[in-house]
Scaffold this motif. Structure first.
Motif, PDB file in Angstrom:
ATOM      1  N   ALA A  19       0.495  -3.445  -4.462  1.00 13.75           N
ATOM      2  CA  ALA A  19       0.572  -2.586  -5.814  1.00 13.75           C
ATOM      3  C   ALA A  19       1.938  -1.769  -5.866  1.00 13.75           C
ATOM      4  N   VAL A  20       2.271  -1.383  -4.735  1.00 14.98           N
ATOM      5  CA  VAL A  20       3.698  -0.738  -4.452  1.00 14.98           C
ATOM      6  C   VAL A  20       4.545  -1.536  -4.958  1.00 14.98           C
ATOM      7  N   LEU A  21       4.638  -2.860  -4.366  1.00 15.08           N
ATOM      8  CA  LEU A  21       5.705  -3.783  -4.983  1.00 15.08           C
ATOM      9  C   LEU A  21       5.776  -3.936  -6.206  1.00 15.08           C
ATOM     10  N   ILE A  22       4.725  -4.192  -6.780  1.00 15.96           N
ATOM     11  CA  ILE A  22       4.664  -4.535  -8.478  1.00 15.96           C
ATOM     12  C   ILE A  22       4.920  -3.468  -9.108  1.00 15.96           C
ATOM     13  N   GLY A  23       4.523  -2.166  -8.680  1.00 15.12           N
ATOM     14  CA  GLY A  23       4.848  -0.725  -9.100  1.00 15.12           C
ATOM     15  C   GLY A  23       6.516  -0.713  -9.218  1.00 15.12           C
ATOM     16  N   LEU A  24       7.038  -1.073  -8.240  1.00 13.35           N
ATOM     17  CA  LEU A  24       8.509  -0.751  -8.057  1.00 13.35           C
ATOM     18  C   LEU A  24       9.308  -1.703  -8.996  1.00 13.35           C
ATOM     19  N   ILE A  25       8.849  -3.037  -9.240  1.00 11.90           N
ATOM     20  CA  ILE A  25       9.399  -4.133 -10.050  1.00 11.90           C
ATOM     21  C   ILE A  25       9.349  -3.622 -11.553  1.00 11.90           C
ATOM     22  N   VAL A  64      13.962   1.317  -0.068  1.00  4.86           N
ATOM     23  CA  VAL A  64      13.269   2.075  -1.066  1.00  4.86           C
ATOM     24  C   VAL A  64      11.616   1.850  -0.982  1.00  4.86           C
ATOM     25  N   TYR A  65      11.620   0.372  -0.808  1.00  3.84           N
ATOM     26  CA  TYR A  65       9.886  -0.037  -0.465  1.00  3.84           C
ATOM     27  C   TYR A  65       9.206   0.969   0.405  1.00  3.84           C
ATOM     28  N   PHE A  66       9.733   1.023   1.595  1.00  3.44           N
ATOM     29  CA  PHE A  66       9.031   2.000   2.498  1.00  3.44           C
ATOM     30  C   PHE A  66       9.159   3.402   2.394  1.00  3.44           C
ATOM     31  N   LEU A  67      10.323   3.867   1.714  1.00  7.43           N
ATOM     32  CA  LEU A  67      10.211   5.373   1.207  1.00  7.43           C
ATOM     33  C   LEU A  67       9.082   5.446   0.145  1.00  7.43           C
ATOM     34  N   THR A  68       8.645   4.381  -0.704  1.00  2.00           N
ATOM     35  CA  THR A  68       7.843   4.575  -1.944  1.00  2.00           C
ATOM     36  C   THR A  68       6.428   4.520  -1.090  1.00  2.00           C
ATOM     37  N   ILE A  69       6.311   3.718  -0.026  1.00  2.00           N
ATOM     38  CA  ILE A  69       4.938   3.820   0.646  1.00  2.00           C
ATOM     39  C   ILE A  69       4.872   5.136   1.520  1.00  2.00           C
ATOM     40  N   ALA A 131       4.412   2.843 -14.515  1.00  2.00           N
ATOM     41  CA  ALA A 131       4.602   2.020 -13.468  1.00  2.00           C
ATOM     42  C   ALA A 131       3.404   2.081 -12.525  1.00  2.00           C
ATOM     43  N   GLY A 132       2.992   3.308 -12.329  1.00  2.00           N
ATOM     44  CA  GLY A 132       1.601   3.830 -11.669  1.00  2.00           C
ATOM     45  C   GLY A 132       0.453   3.258 -12.200  1.00  2.00           C
ATOM     46  N   LEU A 133       0.442   3.219 -13.277  1.00  2.00           N
ATOM     47  CA  LEU A 133      -0.542   2.556 -14.012  1.00  2.00           C
ATOM     48  C   LEU A 133      -0.636   0.849 -13.789  1.00  2.00           C
ATOM     49  N   ILE A 134       0.554   0.301 -13.816  1.00  2.00           N
ATOM     50  CA  ILE A 134       0.530  -1.105 -13.568  1.00  2.00           C
ATOM     51  C   ILE A 134       0.166  -1.200 -11.952  1.00  2.00           C
ATOM     52  N   ALA A 135       0.611  -0.385 -11.145  1.00  2.00           N
ATOM     53  CA  ALA A 135       0.342  -0.527  -9.853  1.00  2.00           C
ATOM     54  C   ALA A 135      -1.253  -0.237  -9.596  1.00  2.00           C
ATOM     55  N   GLY A 136      -1.690   0.767 -10.188  1.00  2.00           N
ATOM     56  CA  GLY A 136      -3.238   0.768 -10.100  1.00  2.00           C
ATOM     57  C   GLY A 136      -4.112  -0.226 -10.521  1.00  2.00           C
ATOM     58  N   LEU A 137      -3.787  -0.901 -11.622  1.00  2.00           N
ATOM     59  CA  LEU A 137      -4.138  -2.237 -12.082  1.00  2.00           C
ATOM     60  C   LEU A 137      -4.411  -3.266 -10.955  1.00  2.00           C
TER      61      LEU A 137
END
Length: 156
Positions: A19-25, A64-69, A131-137
């Motif tokens: 979800a984090v990866l898709i949210g960043l995309i 960026v990915y690990f910072l978001t995590i 983007a958070g909505l998409i990641a939540g889905l």
């Protein structure tokens, strides 16, 4: 019982990382889409190109990915545990949790955002929430549809 619990925990982690990866995309896609609108501020064009640099330079992308995590991990863990303990399986709820976690992570990066409520900050908050909505889905699709630490009766 332990097998079911381990399976749920692994599904939570897998769902979160994907979800984090898709949210960043999604952030990149939303900025790119907004920058193509007529009379779009130059800011959107800049923000649409900047994340692409993270994809071109893999160490920057991983940072960026690990910072978001790190920024979204605690609030997401709290939301995921609430969903698991109460067996909350509604996709809208997971989308709301994703948007709230994303905005919380953004607030950690920009603690001065409440004082600086320029149109760019409002746009950033809306884009991050989207983007958070998409990641939540995505999280719901992977781990949230079968949320619940208690093992269903039919699996006894």
């Amino acid at each position: 019982m332990a097998k079911h619990l381990l399976k749920r925990v692994l599904m939570m982690f897998a769902g979160y990382f994907v979800a984090v990866l898709i949210g960043l995309i999604a952030v990149v896609a939303i900025y790119a889409a907004l920058s193509s609108l007529p009379n779009a501020p130059e800011y959107f064009g800049f923000m649409g190109v900047t994340p692409i640099m993270a994809l071109v330079v893999p160490p920057l992308g991983m940072f960026v990915y690990f910072l978001t995590i790190i920024l979204t991990g605690l609030q997401t863990l709290i939301f995921a545990l609430i969903a698991e303990f109460f067996s909350l399986r509604n996709f809208w709820l997971h989308m709301f949790f994703g948007a709230a976690a994303a905005i919380g992570g953004f607030a950690l990066v920009r603690p001065s955002a409440p004082e600086d409520m320029s149109p760019e900050r409002w746009a950033d908050i809306g884009i991050i929430a989207g983007a958070g909505l998409i990641a939540g889905l995505i999280y719901w699709l992977i781990a949230g549809r079968e949320a619940g630490f208690r093992r269903p009766f039919y699996q006894l």
